[in-house]
Motif scaffolding. Structure first.
Motif, mmCIF file in Angstrom:
data_model
loop_
_atom_site.group_PDB
_atom_site.id
_atom_site.type_symbol
_atom_site.label_atom_id
_atom_site.label_comp_id
_atom_site.label_asym_id
_atom_site.label_seq_id
_atom_site.Cartn_x
_atom_site.Cartn_y
_atom_site.Cartn_z
ATOM 1 N N ASP A 13 22.848 -53.121 30.504
ATOM 2 C CA ASP A 13 23.923 -52.175 30.225
ATOM 3 C C ASP A 13 25.048 -52.804 29.413
ATOM 4 O O ASP A 13 26.038 -52.130 29.102
ATOM 5 C CB ASP A 13 24.493 -51.618 31.536
ATOM 6 C CG ASP A 13 23.471 -50.783 32.292
ATOM 7 O OD1 ASP A 13 22.559 -50.247 31.630
ATOM 8 O OD2 ASP A 13 23.571 -50.689 33.533
ATOM 9 N N THR A 14 24.925 -54.085 29.083
ATOM 10 C CA THR A 14 25.956 -54.798 28.341
ATOM 11 C C THR A 14 25.384 -55.279 27.020
ATOM 12 O O THR A 14 24.209 -55.642 26.940
ATOM 13 C CB THR A 14 26.455 -56.013 29.156
ATOM 14 O OG1 THR A 14 26.908 -55.571 30.429
ATOM 15 C CG2 THR A 14 27.580 -56.733 28.439
ATOM 16 N N ASP A 15 26.195 -55.261 25.974
ATOM 17 C CA ASP A 15 25.755 -55.823 24.704
ATOM 18 C C ASP A 15 25.348 -57.275 24.931
ATOM 19 O O ASP A 15 26.119 -58.065 25.495
ATOM 20 C CB ASP A 15 26.900 -55.752 23.691
ATOM 21 C CG ASP A 15 26.470 -56.165 22.294
ATOM 22 O OD1 ASP A 15 26.044 -57.338 22.130
ATOM 23 O OD2 ASP A 15 26.566 -55.350 21.367
ATOM 24 N N PRO A 16 24.130 -57.668 24.536
ATOM 25 C CA PRO A 16 23.678 -59.034 24.820
ATOM 26 C C PRO A 16 24.577 -60.107 24.215
ATOM 27 O O PRO A 16 24.772 -61.173 24.813
ATOM 28 C CB PRO A 16 22.266 -59.080 24.233
ATOM 29 C CG PRO A 16 22.180 -57.929 23.294
ATOM 30 C CD PRO A 16 23.091 -56.885 23.839
ATOM 31 N N GLY A 17 25.128 -59.826 23.021
ATOM 32 C CA GLY A 17 26.057 -60.790 22.434
ATOM 33 C C GLY A 17 27.295 -60.966 23.288
ATOM 34 O O GLY A 17 27.761 -62.085 23.529
ATOM 35 N N HIS A 18 27.843 -59.845 23.767
ATOM 36 C CA HIS A 18 29.010 -59.885 24.650
ATOM 37 C C HIS A 18 28.684 -60.662 25.919
ATOM 38 O O HIS A 18 29.490 -61.469 26.405
ATOM 39 C CB HIS A 18 29.441 -58.460 24.981
ATOM 40 C CG HIS A 18 30.682 -58.379 25.822
ATOM 41 N ND1 HIS A 18 31.136 -57.200 26.359
ATOM 42 C CD2 HIS A 18 31.547 -59.337 26.240
ATOM 43 C CE1 HIS A 18 32.235 -57.432 27.066
ATOM 44 N NE2 HIS A 18 32.499 -58.722 27.003
ATOM 45 N N GLU B 217 14.677 -63.970 28.108
ATOM 46 C CA GLU B 217 14.459 -62.784 27.257
ATOM 47 C C GLU B 217 15.412 -62.797 26.059
ATOM 48 O O GLU B 217 16.097 -61.821 25.753
ATOM 49 C CB GLU B 217 14.618 -61.494 28.071
ATOM 50 C CG GLU B 217 13.680 -61.397 29.263
ATOM 51 C CD GLU B 217 12.209 -61.288 28.869
ATOM 52 O OE1 GLU B 217 11.924 -60.945 27.709
ATOM 53 O OE2 GLU B 217 11.352 -61.553 29.728
ATOM 54 N N ILE B 218 15.395 -63.910 25.343
ATOM 55 C CA ILE B 218 16.359 -64.128 24.255
ATOM 56 C C ILE B 218 16.187 -63.134 23.117
ATOM 57 O O ILE B 218 17.138 -62.820 22.398
ATOM 58 C CB ILE B 218 16.244 -65.581 23.745
ATOM 59 C CG1 ILE B 218 17.425 -65.931 22.832
ATOM 60 C CG2 ILE B 218 14.916 -65.820 23.055
ATOM 61 C CD1 ILE B 218 17.497 -67.404 22.469
ATOM 62 N N HIS B 219 14.977 -62.594 22.940
ATOM 63 C CA HIS B 219 14.754 -61.655 21.837
ATOM 64 C C HIS B 219 15.567 -60.377 21.988
ATOM 65 O O HIS B 219 15.783 -59.664 21.002
ATOM 66 C CB HIS B 219 13.264 -61.303 21.731
ATOM 67 C CG HIS B 219 12.701 -60.681 22.962
ATOM 68 N ND1 HIS B 219 12.218 -61.418 24.014
ATOM 69 C CD2 HIS B 219 12.553 -59.385 23.327
ATOM 70 C CE1 HIS B 219 11.793 -60.603 24.961
ATOM 71 N NE2 HIS B 219 11.978 -59.369 24.574
ATOM 72 N N LEU B 220 16.044 -60.067 23.213
ATOM 73 C CA LEU B 220 16.855 -58.863 23.403
ATOM 74 C C LEU B 220 18.179 -58.947 22.653
ATOM 75 O O LEU B 220 18.806 -57.916 22.381
ATOM 76 C CB LEU B 220 17.104 -58.626 24.896
ATOM 77 C CG LEU B 220 15.873 -58.319 25.746
ATOM 78 C CD1 LEU B 220 16.258 -58.168 27.217
ATOM 79 C CD2 LEU B 220 15.166 -57.065 25.254
ATOM 80 N N ALA B 221 18.609 -60.171 22.318
ATOM 81 C CA ALA B 221 19.873 -60.325 21.586
ATOM 82 C C ALA B 221 19.781 -59.736 20.181
ATOM 83 O O ALA B 221 20.809 -59.442 19.555
ATOM 84 C CB ALA B 221 20.262 -61.797 21.510
ATOM 85 N N ARG B 222 18.567 -59.526 19.681
ATOM 86 C CA ARG B 222 18.401 -58.970 18.333
ATOM 87 C C ARG B 222 18.718 -57.482 18.282
ATOM 88 O O ARG B 222 18.804 -56.905 17.188
ATOM 89 C CB ARG B 222 16.965 -59.175 17.859
ATOM 90 C CG ARG B 222 16.511 -60.602 17.796
ATOM 91 C CD ARG B 222 15.045 -60.694 17.459
ATOM 92 N NE ARG B 222 14.736 -60.106 16.175
ATOM 93 C CZ ARG B 222 13.495 -59.885 15.727
ATOM 94 N NH1 ARG B 222 12.470 -60.190 16.481
ATOM 95 N NH2 ARG B 222 13.291 -59.357 14.542
ATOM 96 N N GLN B 223 18.904 -56.840 19.406
ATOM 97 C CA GLN B 223 19.027 -55.388 19.433
ATOM 98 C C GLN B 223 20.392 -54.882 18.982
ATOM 99 O O GLN B 223 20.547 -53.692 18.700
ATOM 100 C CB GLN B 223 18.732 -54.872 20.845
ATOM 101 C CG GLN B 223 17.291 -55.105 21.282
ATOM 102 C CD GLN B 223 17.025 -54.577 22.681
ATOM 103 O OE1 GLN B 223 17.938 -54.361 23.472
ATOM 104 N NE2 GLN B 223 15.750 -54.379 22.992
ATOM 105 N N LEU C 109 26.316 -57.580 17.363
ATOM 106 C CA LEU C 109 26.996 -58.708 17.993
ATOM 107 C C LEU C 109 25.994 -59.718 18.538
ATOM 108 O O LEU C 109 26.212 -60.929 18.456
ATOM 109 C CB LEU C 109 27.908 -58.205 19.117
ATOM 110 C CG LEU C 109 28.703 -59.282 19.867
ATOM 111 C CD1 LEU C 109 29.592 -60.072 18.909
ATOM 112 C CD2 LEU C 109 29.544 -58.651 20.980
ATOM 113 N N GLY C 110 24.884 -59.222 19.073
ATOM 114 C CA GLY C 110 23.867 -60.129 19.575
ATOM 115 C C GLY C 110 23.279 -60.987 18.473
ATOM 116 O O GLY C 110 23.091 -62.203 18.635
ATOM 117 N N ARG C 111 22.976 -60.371 17.330
ATOM 118 C CA ARG C 111 22.428 -61.135 16.197
ATOM 119 C C ARG C 111 23.437 -62.156 15.681
ATOM 120 O O ARG C 111 23.081 -63.306 15.380
ATOM 121 C CB ARG C 111 22.001 -60.184 15.076
ATOM 122 C CG ARG C 111 20.749 -59.372 15.397
ATOM 123 C CD ARG C 111 20.257 -58.614 14.179
ATOM 124 N NE ARG C 111 21.187 -57.562 13.787
ATOM 125 C CZ ARG C 111 21.171 -56.326 14.263
ATOM 126 N NH1 ARG C 111 20.288 -55.993 15.183
ATOM 127 N NH2 ARG C 111 22.028 -55.421 13.842
#
Length: 461
Positions: free
Chosen positions: A89-94, A165-171, A174-176
Motif C-alpha cells: 500500500d506504500t510507494d516502494p521508493g518511499h 521482492e526488489i523488482h516491485l520498486a520498478r512499478q 519514485l521506486g525507479r
C-alpha cells in the motif's frame, strides 16, 4: 474470620500464564547462507547480488532466518532489511527511503530531532551535510547518498541493504529513481577505499530481474543475478523424520509429492499435517493418501486461476491465450495474433469476433489485464505468474466457457477444466479437499514438466 492466603492459594487466584506459542519449525541452510554472504561481500558483487526464484519456495524465510542473522553476527557489517511485498500500500521508493531514514535516526540521537523542531533543513552528521528537505523534491541524490555515507561514517562498518521482492520498486517513478540512486551509491561508496556498500535483492519473477541486470537502461545494470537453489534431499529427510511413524509415507513418496508441489515447502507442510491428523484408511495406504493430497493441493491454485479467467471478457481471455501460445514472439498488433484472437473468441463464445480489433481495443485490454495483476507491461508483456502460461495452454476453451460435450448427462455441472471430473466426481474432490482447507488456505501449482533432482535423497526401492 480473616482468611490467610498461602502462596499456593494466592497463585490459584492469579490468571494462569499464557501458554507459550510453539515455535514454527524452521529448516536452516547455514552452508548456503555462508556462501551467499561470502559472494555478497566479494569484489565480484560490488554492483549488487540478486537471487531469483519462484514464489513460495522459501526465499524470504532463508533471508530472514539464515542470511540476516549471519550478517548481524559480523562485527564489521551493519544491515538494513525491507520486504517490498509487505508494504504493497506504500510507494516502494518511499518505503525504502523511510526505512533508511529511520535506521539512520537510531544513530543521530537528538541531533536531527532538534534540527527539525527548529525548522532547520541542513545539519551535519559525521562531517556530512544532510539536506532534509530535498528527498520529497525529487533530488534523491542529495539525501540518499549522504545518508548512506553517514551510516558508513558513524558505524565504521560495511553497509548491507537487503530488499525482498526488489523488482516491485520498478512499478513507480519514485521506486525507479531510488534504485538508480542506490546503484550510484554502490559505485561511489565502493570506490572510497573504506567500508563498502552492498545490495542484496530477491525476486520471484526471473524476467523482471533479468531486465534490471542485463538492460543498460535499467538501474541495476551489471549486478550479479543468481538462481535461488530449491530445497533438496536434506530438507525432505528433515521433514520426514519429524512426521509421526504411523502417518509417515516412504521417503521416495515424499520426494515425488514435493515435485508435484513445485518445491514449495509450505504446501508440503500442509500435506504432512493432514497426514498426521488423519485416521488410518483401510482402503488407501499412507503413500496413496500422500500423493492424493499433494495432487489436490497442486490443483487448488490452478482451479482458482481458472475461475478468474472464466470471469474475463472474451477479448481479454483471448489475449492471455495468445500470449501463452506465442511466448516471446507475442506481438498483439500483428495480423497473425489478431486472427488467432478471433478464433479463440469464436471458440469461447460461439460468436464471431469483430473482423479486426483496433490497436486501441488491444491496448485497452492489455492495460486491464495489468490492472488485474495477470500480466505486467514494461516494453514487453509477460505473465505475473509464470505458471499461468502452461495452465492456459492446457485448458480446453470450449469446456472452459461453454461446458463442452464432456459434461455428464443428467448433471448441470460441466467437466472441470483442470481435473476432467464432472458432476458428482467434482463434488467428491471438493469434499476430499476439506481436510486441506482446514489447515490453511490452498496455494500451489501444477505438476512440473521438468525438475532438477539435485540434492534428492537416495531412497531404496
Amino acid at each position: 474470620m480473616l482468611q490467610v492466603f498461602r502462596p499456593s492459594s494466592l497463585a490459584a487466584l492469579l490468571p494462569a500464564p499464557a501458554t507459550p506459542r510453539p515455535h514454527k519449525p524452521i529448516f536452516h541452510r547455514p552452508t548456503l547462507a555462508e556462501a551467499v554472504v561470502e559472494d555478497l561481500l566479494s569484489l565480484e558483487c560490488e554492483q549488487g547480488l540478486l537471487l531469483s526464484g519462484p514464489r513460495r519456495i522459501g526465499k524470504s524465510t532463508f533471508i530472514r532466518r539464515d542470511v540476516l542473522p549471519l550478517l548481524r553476527r559480523r562485527a564489521d557489517v551493519h544491515t538494513m532489511y525491507i520486504d517490498l511485498n509487505g508494504v504493497r500500500d506504500t510507494d516502494p521508493g518511499h518505503a525504502i527511503l523511510k526505512m533508511i531514514e529511520l535506521d539512520l535516526q537510531t544513530f543521530e540521537g537528538p541531533v536531527m530531532k532538534v534540527a527539525r523542531r527548529l525548522g532547520l533543513t541542513q545539519v551535519r552528521l559525521g562531517g556530512l551535510e544532510m539536506h532534509l528537505d530535498q528527498v520529497w523534491t525529487g533530488r534523491l541524490d542529495l539525501v540518499l547518498l549522504p545518508q548512506l555515507k553517514a551510516l558508513s561514517a558513524v558505524t565504521g562498518k560495511h553497509i548491507v541493504l537487503v530488499i525482498d521482492e526488489i523488482h516491485l520498486a520498478r512499478q513507480t517513478e519514485l521506486g525507479r529513481k531510488t534504485l538508480f540512486v542506490l546503484k550510484s551509491a554502490l559505485d561511489q561508496l565502493n570506490d572510497l577505499g573504506g567500508p563498502s556498500f552492498r545490495l542484496l535483492g530477491t525476486g520471484s519473477h526471473a524476467q523482471k530481474l533479468s531486465q534490471l541486470v542485463f538492460d543498460k537502461s535499467q538501474p541495476l545494470y551489471g549486478a550479479t543475478l543468481s538462481p535461488f537453489p530449491v530445497l533438496g534431499g536434506d530438507f525432505l529427510l528433515w521433514q520426514w523424520e519429524r512426521m509421526h511413524h504411523g502417518s509417515r509415507p516412504a521417503l521416495r513418496t515424499l520426494v515425488e509429492a514435493f515435485a508435484i508441489l513445485l518445491d514449495r515447502p509450505e504446501e508440503l507442510f500442509r500435506v504432512c499435517r493432514v497426514l498426521d491428523r488423519q485416521a488410518p484408511d483401510p482402503d488407501a495406504s499412507v503413500d496413496q493418501r500422500c500423493m492424493a493430497l499433494a495432487r489436490l493441493v497442486a490443483d487448488a491454485k490452478k482451479e482458482e486461476f481458472v475461475r478468474r479467467i472464466q470471469r474475463l471478457p472474451a477479448q481479454e481471455f483471448a489475449l492471455l491465450r495468445v500470449m501463452a501460445e506465442e511466448g516471446e514472439a507475442f506481438a498483439p498488433h500483428f495480423p497473425r495474433c489478431m486472427r488467432r484472437m478471433s478464433e479463440i473468441i469464436l471458440a469461447a463464445t460461439g460468436r464471431p469476433a469483430a473482423p479486426t480489433l483496433s490497436a486501441d481495443e488491444i491496448d485497452g485490454a492489455l492495460e486491464r489485464l495489468a490492472q488485474r495483476r495477470l500480466i505486467w507491461q514494461e516494453g514487453t508483456c509477460a505473465f505475473e505468474d509464470l505458471r499461468h502460461a502452461d495452465w492456459l495452454r492446457s485448458l480446453d476453451i470450449r469446456t472452459l466457457f461453454l461446458g463442452g460435450s464432456t459434461a455428464r448427462a443428467g448433471t448441470d455441472r460441466p467437466a472441470s477444466p483442470v481435473t476432467g471430473a464432472s458432476g458428482e466426481e467434482s463434488f467428491r474432490a471438493d469434499s476430499s479437499a476439506a481436510a486441506l482447507a482446514a489447515t490453511a488456505p490452498a496455494s500451489s501449482g501444477s505438476t512440473p514438466s521438468r525438475r532438477s533432482t539435485r540434492g534428492a535423497p537416495a531412497v531404496a526401492a
